[in-house]
Write a protein that holds these residues in place. Structure first.
Motif, PDB file in Angstrom:
ATOM      1  N   ALA A 220      45.276  -6.137 -23.876  1.00  0.00           N
ATOM      2  CA  ALA A 220      46.130  -5.069 -24.396  1.00  0.00           C
ATOM      3  C   ALA A 220      47.361  -4.903 -23.514  1.00  0.00           C
ATOM      4  N   ALA A 221      48.477  -4.557 -24.139  1.00  0.00           N
ATOM      5  CA  ALA A 221      49.731  -4.310 -23.411  1.00  0.00           C
ATOM      6  C   ALA A 221      50.351  -3.028 -23.935  1.00  0.00           C
ATOM      7  N   PRO A 222      50.975  -2.226 -23.062  1.00  0.00           N
ATOM      8  CA  PRO A 222      51.578  -0.967 -23.520  1.00  0.00           C
ATOM      9  C   PRO A 222      52.778  -1.224 -24.422  1.00  0.00           C
ATOM     10  N   GLU A 223      53.078  -0.250 -25.264  1.00  0.00           N
ATOM     11  CA  GLU A 223      54.234  -0.373 -26.145  1.00  0.00           C
ATOM     12  C   GLU A 223      55.528  -0.276 -25.340  1.00  0.00           C
ATOM     13  N   LEU A 224      56.467  -1.132 -25.674  1.00  0.00           N
ATOM     14  CA  LEU A 224      57.698  -1.232 -24.893  1.00  0.00           C
ATOM     15  C   LEU A 224      58.526   0.041 -24.973  1.00  0.00           C
ATOM     16  N   ASP A 225      58.600   0.661 -26.142  1.00  0.00           N
ATOM     17  CA  ASP A 225      59.438   1.858 -26.304  1.00  0.00           C
ATOM     18  C   ASP A 225      58.972   3.004 -25.408  1.00  0.00           C
ATOM     19  N   LYS A 226      57.662   3.120 -25.203  1.00  0.00           N
ATOM     20  CA  LYS A 226      57.145   4.198 -24.369  1.00  0.00           C
ATOM     21  C   LYS A 226      57.460   3.973 -22.896  1.00  0.00           C
ATOM     22  N   LEU A 227      57.692   2.739 -22.521  1.00  0.00           N
ATOM     23  CA  LEU A 227      57.951   2.437 -21.115  1.00  0.00           C
ATOM     24  C   LEU A 227      59.351   2.856 -20.681  1.00  0.00           C
ATOM     25  N   ASP A 229      61.127   5.665 -21.265  1.00  0.00           N
ATOM     26  CA  ASP A 229      61.168   7.032 -20.735  1.00  0.00           C
ATOM     27  C   ASP A 229      60.432   7.131 -19.401  1.00  0.00           C
ATOM     28  N   ILE A 230      59.323   6.408 -19.288  1.00  0.00           N
ATOM     29  CA  ILE A 230      58.577   6.424 -18.019  1.00  0.00           C
ATOM     30  C   ILE A 230      59.415   5.818 -16.897  1.00  0.00           C
ATOM     31  N   ALA A 231      60.136   4.735 -17.208  1.00  0.00           N
ATOM     32  CA  ALA A 231      60.960   4.071 -16.197  1.00  0.00           C
ATOM     33  C   ALA A 231      62.103   4.967 -15.733  1.00  0.00           C
ATOM     34  N   LYS A 232      62.675   5.736 -16.646  1.00  0.00           N
ATOM     35  CA  LYS A 232      63.781   6.627 -16.268  1.00  0.00           C
ATOM     36  C   LYS A 232      63.332   7.696 -15.287  1.00  0.00           C
ATOM     37  N   ILE A 233      62.075   8.094 -15.369  1.00  0.00           N
ATOM     38  CA  ILE A 233      61.562   9.150 -14.501  1.00  0.00           C
ATOM     39  C   ILE A 233      61.011   8.583 -13.197  1.00  0.00           C
ATOM     40  N   ASN A 234      60.271   7.491 -13.285  1.00  0.00           N
ATOM     41  CA  ASN A 234      59.520   7.001 -12.126  1.00  0.00           C
ATOM     42  C   ASN A 234      60.155   5.812 -11.422  1.00  0.00           C
ATOM     43  N   ARG A 235      61.179   5.224 -11.983  1.00  0.00           N
ATOM     44  CA  ARG A 235      61.791   4.058 -11.341  1.00  0.00           C
ATOM     45  C   ARG A 235      62.296   4.426  -9.945  1.00  0.00           C
ATOM     46  N   GLN A 236      61.838   3.688  -8.925  1.00  0.00           N
ATOM     47  CA  GLN A 236      62.168   4.056  -7.548  1.00  0.00           C
ATOM     48  C   GLN A 236      63.659   3.960  -7.263  1.00  0.00           C
ATOM     49  N   GLU A 237      64.340   2.980  -7.855  1.00  0.00           N
ATOM     50  CA  GLU A 237      65.768   2.844  -7.592  1.00  0.00           C
ATOM     51  C   GLU A 237      66.557   4.063  -8.077  1.00  0.00           C
TER      52      GLU A 237
END
Length: 251
Positions: A220-227, A229-237
């Protein structure tokens, strides 16, 4: 677990762990302990944390120094301590901002450490899966090469008995030689991946590695669209940029 923790400073322990055969989890643990980029980021973080006490005590140390040395000034006539008005009566807002500035430096250093760990673990995982792929590709290629070698012998025997043309022998021989070249290429690519793993683990390049333990990848792999919003919040850069902006605003 104990042997893995010792591997942080002991090269022999790390080499022994690799030569016995290793899992993906073992590589991840070793890279977190031995990767040069992670080690460098950890040292920078410790240096940033030490700045907090240094900044807090610096003004007091300077005031004490001026107090102790003001009567020791030599010259013509009576002289007083040369500490500035700003030193004796510092602006409260400036002093209050020194701590948050250093705290933002520590936050940036923590995020740099998270980035170093994330990149190192990601690189070692990719190397692990690529190594499994090329080892499996080598096994399959060797099996096919053995079959082609046998087929060439059969074609040669049939040609000598007059039951087939020489063209069939040439076709099989060409395919066998192409496969032999592919086999050499696969071996070189596998060697490059192993060298890359050793570089990530800060181990000598001539270290002989064992056989990686095979696991099944997650289906199983997560849906790309949901990632997104998560990246905008948690992306370390992104978080690091916000911390740098906050630091500059306080400065």
């Amino acid at each position: 677990i104990a042997s893995v923790s010792i591997a942080a400073s002991d090269v022999k322990t790390s080499v022994g762990a690799l030569q016995k055969g290793f899992s993906k989890e073992m590589l991840e643990a070793l890279v977190l302990l031995r990767n040069p980029s992670i080690t460098s980021a950890e040292k920078k973080l410790r240096a940033s944390i030490e700045k907090i006490s240094q900044v807090a005590n610096l003004d007091e140390i300077l005031r004490q120094y001026n107090s102790f040395t003001k009567d020791a000034m030599t010259g013509i006539g009576s002289m007083k301590g040369n500490d500035s008005v700003a030193m004796r009566f510092p602006f409260p807002g400036v002093m209050a901002l020194k701590g948050p500035v250093v705290e933002k430096e520590v936050e940036v250093a923590k995020l740099d450490l998270e980035i170093a760990r994330r990149d190192a673990v990601t690189s070692i995982r990719k190397a692990y899966w690529n190594l499994l792929f090329f080892r499996k590709a080598l096994e399959i290629t060797k099996e096919i090469l053995a079959l082609l070698t046998y087929l060439e012998e059969v074609a040669t025997t049939r040609y000598e008995s007059g039951r087939t043309s020489y063209q069939d022998v040439v076709k099989v021989r060409i395919n066998r030689e192409i496969l032999e070249e592919n086999l050499k290429t696969l071996k070189e690519r596998q060697k490059n991946i192993e060298i890359g793993i050793l570089a990530l683990l800060n181990l000598p390049g001539n270290t002989r590695m064992g056989i990686p333990k095979r696991i099944k990848p997650a289906a199983a792999a997560p849906e790309l669209d949901k990632l997104f919003d998560i990246a905008k919040i948690n992306r370390q850069e992104i978080r690091r940029l916000h911390a740098k902006i906050d630091k500059m605003e306080r400065m």
